[in-house]
Design an enzyme around this catalytic site. Sequence first.
Site, PDB file in Angstrom:
ATOM      1  CD  GLU A 170      -2.629   1.499   2.470  1.00  0.00           C
ATOM      2  OE1 GLU A 170      -2.696   0.594   3.304  1.00  0.00           O
ATOM      3  OE2 GLU A 170      -3.251   2.576   2.557  1.00  0.00           O
ATOM      4  CG  ASP A 190       7.283   8.666  14.485  1.00  0.00           C
ATOM      5  OD1 ASP A 190       8.205   9.497  14.414  1.00  0.00           O
ATOM      6  OD2 ASP A 190       6.080   8.970  14.379  1.00  0.00           O
ATOM      7  CG  ASP A 225       7.483  14.177  16.630  1.00  0.00           C
ATOM      8  OD1 ASP A 225       6.726  14.061  15.670  1.00  0.00           O
ATOM      9  OD2 ASP A 225       7.849  15.276  17.083  1.00  0.00           O
TER      10      ASP A 225
END
Lengths: 398, 490
Positions: free
Chosen positions: A44, A105, A107
């Site tokens: 995807e 991830d 951040d």
Amino acid sequence: MIGEHNENILSDMLPTYYARQFPQNIFCRWLACGSSPQPLCNRELSFTLADDVYLRYLSISHQKDLQTLLQKKCPHKLDVGAVYNTKPSVGRHDAVVISRELVFDIDLTDYDEIRTCCQEARVCEKCWKFMVIACEIIDKALKDDFGFQSILWVFSGRRGIHCWVSDYEARTLDSPGRGAIADYLCLIVGGENQSKKVHLGNENLHSSIRRALNIIDKYFEQLLQDQEFLATDKLNSFLKLIPDDALKSQVETTLKKMQEPSLNKWNTFINIYENYCRENGNVIRKIKYLIEEIKIQYCYPRLDVNVTKGFNHLLKSPFSIHPKTGKVSVVFKSANAKNLKIDEIPTIYSLLDDSVAENNQHETNMKAAVKIFQELVFALEKTEAMRKRSDANTSLDF
Amino acid sequence: MDFKVKRKSTKTPATGNQFELYPHDLQLYKIPPVENITLQEFETLALERVNLLRTLSTATTLRGLRLNSEEFVEFVLNDLRAQGLKYYAKLCEKSGCGSTKADFEARRKDHIAHFILRLAYCRTEELRRWFIARELELFKMRFAVMRGEAVEVFFKLNNLCYTTISEDEKNEVIQNLIESTPYSKIDNMKFYKVKFFEVLDLVKARKVFLNDGYAYIPHRDFISVLAAQYRTHLKQNLAKACHHLCEIEQDERLVCLLKGLHQSYSGNDYSETKAVIPIESLDSISTKSFPLCMRQLHEQLRIAHHLKHGGRLQYGLFLKGIGVTLEDSLRFWREEFIKIMDLDKFEKQYAYNVRYNYGKEGSKRNYSPFSCLKIINTNVGPGDCHGCPFRHCDTGVLKNKLIGYGFSHQVVSDIVELSKKTHFQIACSKYFDAIHNADVGLGINHPNQFFEESQKILKGELKVQPKKENLVKKDIVDSIDAMDFDEPLE
């Protein structure tokens, strides 16, 4: 200086960027390799168009498709999703996720409670050091502890970094497996209502934590100076990390009288702590690793564990443009994270406009980033080929 | 699945080859039973095992006992005996390889009952998860009580051959083993090397040394490997059983029993509601009928006009569960969020999630509100306000909050003490009593259950004895001095 970032002209520039700068070929090879044994078209892709219109369940069969799709839709942001048992556009909600890179991830907004230089979306050279430490610690753990090899580090485009692990074992890991790795790596837990977020107990420290602390120690003093963790107005939140009342009030009285810099205060704190432990043998259990706990709370990577645990979380693709900053999500080497300078990261403007001063340097940096990506993909393709060969051999044995 | 119950029921067959069938108290349930049993026995065995699993669930989730701790084992054994489930108590107490008639009979019942429950619990993802969790607790408990020879026999019977690492290899990493294995006397232990994904529970808890993708485990941690294999085995077989359900369901005598089995025990999942709660009443209702976890989220939302993802999910689903309609929900979130952002941004980034919670987007599943267990075990990171306040608040913060609500010092310190001792759900029950000024002693395992019980009391459907001295007049604690600001963590 590069002209102000403007989202409106992005749509005009993106087609050129995708055609001339975006490493389509390597990108497709990376995706294909990371999808096998499923075909590339089961992967995807998702686009964010102008005005935050999301297009999900896109897929491509080869590079030509990607080229057409990019030119036709001109996405402001490009995300990569999971590999399904069928073409995602056909299966949609019924499609089953077969595999997916193991992703991390990190951040800087999650560091807001400790960083003092910037808040929220802002980032500067000082707080970038948090990312340098995070990258080094996670990279080492993934390689040494879990034995992963194909580890891709990507600048997220604004204030963080992403990590993609493409080893076959990582890609096919199920949700509990991802959760276990995330929890293994996550030392900072607790929300708004908990001040002390690190608890190491009083047993031996796990080898991985010791290794992380060694890495933190390389940067700790510098960070202490940059961030002034113990500045007068930050002192209260520091004191909350000390669970022992008597020790806390000792530290409080002494440190309140002291001037900056934090480094002096920190050293004084360590002295008080050591004396206190010597005099009060009975409390040692509770605060055995207090120094380590504080260092970890201030420096250890703050992972968004939900991204790692989820099997089909979409994550911004390498070399996508960050629509808010215009910066390219460049790939970098973990060993080189400390040399990465935020304003030396190529932007779509500096790359496409050769009249700006940074044009030359940014182009060089872009090329270097693509080269690192290339090397990783070549290595991955080699391992993948070897895996297939040995798979074929074992299946012949039956 | 070749497990069938024949229409013609016969007596239990002669013992025959029971020694070959059931040589050991602990089984891995690889082969389904094939004998004929009466319908009555079918039903009894099923109910008895559900009771066994319920006991385990009470011990771990309601009482908060640590799996395999002394109190845990004691509680389980006593509870089983009290329910007359002597054979399960026996199997759980020692897990040996005796060969008396009673031994064989207990193992046979254990075997059959396990397979019956597979049929009852393979229906939905939720049921499967519950069943697997309980069966694993059972398995781990029984493995842990196994002693000496029985362990060896068990390994042999199940063909579990693993080889230990050489002394040289061990010496190379000895320092790491000492640091990272949570036992003393590492020197005398034999170590095995397995892939890290075979012992995820140890990895998760950082209780094993990892190197290059391999986990180094001593013999006593082998249960992790087995439990992981057993979990996979169960998972696959429940999926398989589910595919074959229609064959079994042709027998209408079994359908009711199997379908009804869980409903009587696992409780409501609160994904459907009948009442409608207008959002205008949330401010007042949140102080009267919300559990503290939701009240806290509600207050945070009103103050900050924003909640992070985890909070929106936990609170949003709860609201759906108590009967806030989708339209109201959208309006509710929108009104708060647009105080700090453009309407446009809300519609694009947040409205989707609200509709998603109601099953209108994405995979269109009607998501259930979170249970206490889920909330207690949730990840709470920097900036998050969700989770269970009794678990995820510093003592001082919790104390101030409760004092601020006007509870007496006695109540506040009771609740804080319970939280410190990790009795989160009991603390919540105390909070329930405090806001209703009554002594209900409710066992709480779902925020929506808290809400519904509270509503029953407020509407007078449930009569309770009021308690007098619980609530201190609000104005007494309004003075700042009475508030305990920086209560240290124990």
